[in-house]
Design an enzyme around this catalytic site. Structure first.
Site, PDB file in Angstrom:
ATOM      1  N   GLY A 147      87.607 -17.022  -3.989  1.00 52.69           N
ATOM      2  CA  GLY A 147      86.746 -17.644  -4.989  1.00 52.69           C
ATOM      3  C   GLY A 147      85.434 -18.069  -4.358  1.00 52.69           C
ATOM      4  N   CYS A 148      84.827 -19.078  -4.917  1.00 50.02           N
ATOM      5  CA  CYS A 148      83.529 -19.560  -4.444  1.00 50.02           C
ATOM      6  C   CYS A 148      83.561 -19.840  -2.943  1.00 50.02           C
ATOM      7  CB  CYS A 148      83.160 -20.831  -5.206  1.00 50.02           C
ATOM      8  SG  CYS A 148      81.621 -21.563  -4.627  1.00 50.02           S
ATOM      9  N   PHE A 149      82.659 -19.221  -2.213  1.00 46.96           N
ATOM     10  CA  PHE A 149      82.685 -19.396  -0.758  1.00 46.96           C
ATOM     11  C   PHE A 149      82.313 -20.799  -0.317  1.00 46.96           C
ATOM     12  CE2 PHE A 149      78.734 -16.392  -0.807  1.00 46.96           C
ATOM     13  CZ  PHE A 149      77.934 -17.348  -1.394  1.00 46.96           C
ATOM     14  N   TRP A 150      81.631 -21.562  -1.159  1.00 40.93           N
ATOM     15  CA  TRP A 150      81.324 -22.956  -0.799  1.00 40.93           C
ATOM     16  C   TRP A 150      82.603 -23.710  -0.476  1.00 40.93           C
ATOM     17  CZ3 TRP A 150      77.939 -24.629  -5.556  1.00 40.93           C
ATOM     18  CH2 TRP A 150      76.693 -24.002  -5.496  1.00 40.93           C
ATOM     19  N   CYS A 151      83.633 -23.464  -1.280  1.00 44.02           N
ATOM     20  CA  CYS A 151      84.898 -24.204  -1.126  1.00 44.02           C
ATOM     21  C   CYS A 151      85.799 -23.614  -0.048  1.00 44.02           C
ATOM     22  CB  CYS A 151      85.635 -24.243  -2.455  1.00 44.02           C
ATOM     23  SG  CYS A 151      84.765 -25.206  -3.718  1.00 44.02           S
TER      24      CYS A 151
END
Length: 176
Positions: free
Chosen positions: A14-18
């Site tokens: 999913g979102c690479f930030w997380c």
């Protein structure tokens, strides 16, 4: 430590930030880079990947010292950041650019990932099938600088996004 002793791992969840913080804070992790992989275009941009036309997915590339932190340990952390039963994205982020994938860089990584996936499937933790794919790595392209270390640069937005996207509550409920 010579570069020859360091290894790399690539995970999409999913979102690479997380996906940066959970790995970044472990011993033996040299770097965690947000980026794109798995697609058919060269050096895609965030906007291009979000358009769902490049075949790429958001991912993190981890450089680590296997004498301090093993690939097996990285895979175990990976599972605890994802919903391995959702092939259509992760949490609020939908589409193939957010699909969960373990990208292996060698045969040993493939074997570790496959065995770990099998163990998770047999654990009974989830009623639905484990659909995270395990695929050979393709070229990895670092994302734009503003995506790197997002949890450090924008902690309030990161924490709000992690909770608001559903990731935080899901992980707390399913990966205690």
């Amino acid at each position: 430590m010579s570069k020859k002793q360091l290894e790399k791992a690539i995970f999409a969840g999913g979102c690479f930030w997380c996906m940066i913080k959970p790995f970044d804070t472990e011993p033996g992790i040299i770097s965690v880079v947000a980026g794109y992989t798995g697609g058919h275009t060269i050096a895609p941009t965030y906007r291009e990947v979000c358009s769902e036309t490049t075949g790429h997915t958001e991912a993190v590339e981890i450089t680590f010292d296997p004498t301090i932190f093993s690939y097996q340990q990285l895979v175990e952390i990976y599972w605890r950041q994802t919903d391995p039963t959702d092939a259509s994205g992760q949490f609020a982020d939908r589409g193939s650019s957010y699909r969960p994938v373990i990208f292996y860089l060698n045969e040993e990584q493939r074997k570790v990932a496959e065995a770990s996936k099998q163990d998770l499937a047999e654990s009974g933790r989830f009623k639905a099938p484990i659909v995270t794919t395990i695929e050979p790595a393709k070229p990895f392209y670092p994302a734009e600088e503003y995506h790197q270390d997002y949890y450090k640069k924008n902690p309030s937005h990161y924490n709000g996004y992690r909770q608001g996207s559903g990731r935080g509550p899901f992980l707390e409920e399913n990966w205690k």
